[in-house]
Write a protein that holds these residues in place. Structure first.
Motif, PDB file in Angstrom:
ATOM      1  N   THR A  52     143.415  58.537 -12.800  1.00  0.00           N
ATOM      2  CA  THR A  52     143.704  59.799 -13.468  1.00  0.00           C
ATOM      3  C   THR A  52     144.824  59.627 -14.486  1.00  0.00           C
ATOM      4  O   THR A  52     145.900  59.127 -14.161  1.00  0.00           O
ATOM      5  N   LEU A  76     136.360  65.580 -15.527  1.00  0.00           N
ATOM      6  CA  LEU A  76     136.657  65.556 -14.099  1.00  0.00           C
ATOM      7  C   LEU A  76     135.503  64.891 -13.364  1.00  0.00           C
ATOM      8  O   LEU A  76     134.335  65.221 -13.596  1.00  0.00           O
ATOM      9  N   SER A  86     139.074  63.053  -8.730  1.00  0.00           N
ATOM     10  CA  SER A  86     139.425  63.746  -7.488  1.00  0.00           C
ATOM     11  C   SER A  86     139.032  62.906  -6.281  1.00  0.00           C
ATOM     12  O   SER A  86     138.044  62.176  -6.303  1.00  0.00           O
ATOM     13  N   HIS A 126     141.596  63.552 -21.496  1.00  0.00           N
ATOM     14  CA  HIS A 126     141.997  63.608 -20.093  1.00  0.00           C
ATOM     15  C   HIS A 126     140.883  63.116 -19.176  1.00  0.00           C
ATOM     16  O   HIS A 126     139.723  63.506 -19.321  1.00  0.00           O
ATOM     17  N   THR A 145     140.322  62.959 -15.039  1.00  0.00           N
ATOM     18  CA  THR A 145     140.818  63.353 -13.724  1.00  0.00           C
ATOM     19  C   THR A 145     139.824  62.912 -12.669  1.00  0.00           C
ATOM     20  O   THR A 145     138.644  63.259 -12.743  1.00  0.00           O
TER      21      THR A 145
END
Length: 119
Positions: free
Chosen positions: A90, A11, A118, A114, A116
């Motif tokens: 993402t 993230l 933001s 993954h 991601t």
């Protein structure tokens, strides 16, 4: 059989950076092309970047100037340096290797990592 192991997802805030790595393991194989693809929720898997054994690279228009693909032939690894990340980056990122083993072509995929971003 050639196996791929990916690492480096996570993230990050928009504008940030991440580096993905993928290592190919096995025996008696020859790599022609290594690359990264991604699949966002509800969308088809798409090419991000590829690099041939000769060093030629290809990038999706959406990542040109922000992402850089590189390889270490001695270690059979391919990295993707991702800078200036955007929320639209993402996705699940997959490593891909095209090559041959004992004269038989193979097309191997990693398990996915993954990413991601933001806003």
């Amino acid at each position: 059989q050639v196996q791929l192991v990916e690492s480096g997802g996570g993230l990050v805030q928009a504008g940030g950076s991440l580096r993905l790595s993928c290592a190919a393991s096995g025996s008696f194989f020859r790599i022609n092309t290594m690359g990264w693809y991604r699949q966002a929720p509800g969308k088809q898997r798409e090419l991000v970047a590829t690099i041939t054994s000769g060093g030629s690279t290809n990038y999706a228009d959406s990542v040109k100037g922000r992402f850089t693909i590189s390889t270490d032939k001695a270690k059979n690894t391919v990295d993707l340096q991702m800078n200036s990340l955007k929320p639209e980056d993402t996705a699940v990122y997959y490593c891909n290797v095209l090559g041959s083993r004992f004269g038989v072509r193979f097309d191997s995929w990693g398990q996915g990592t993954h990413v991601t971003v933001s806003s």
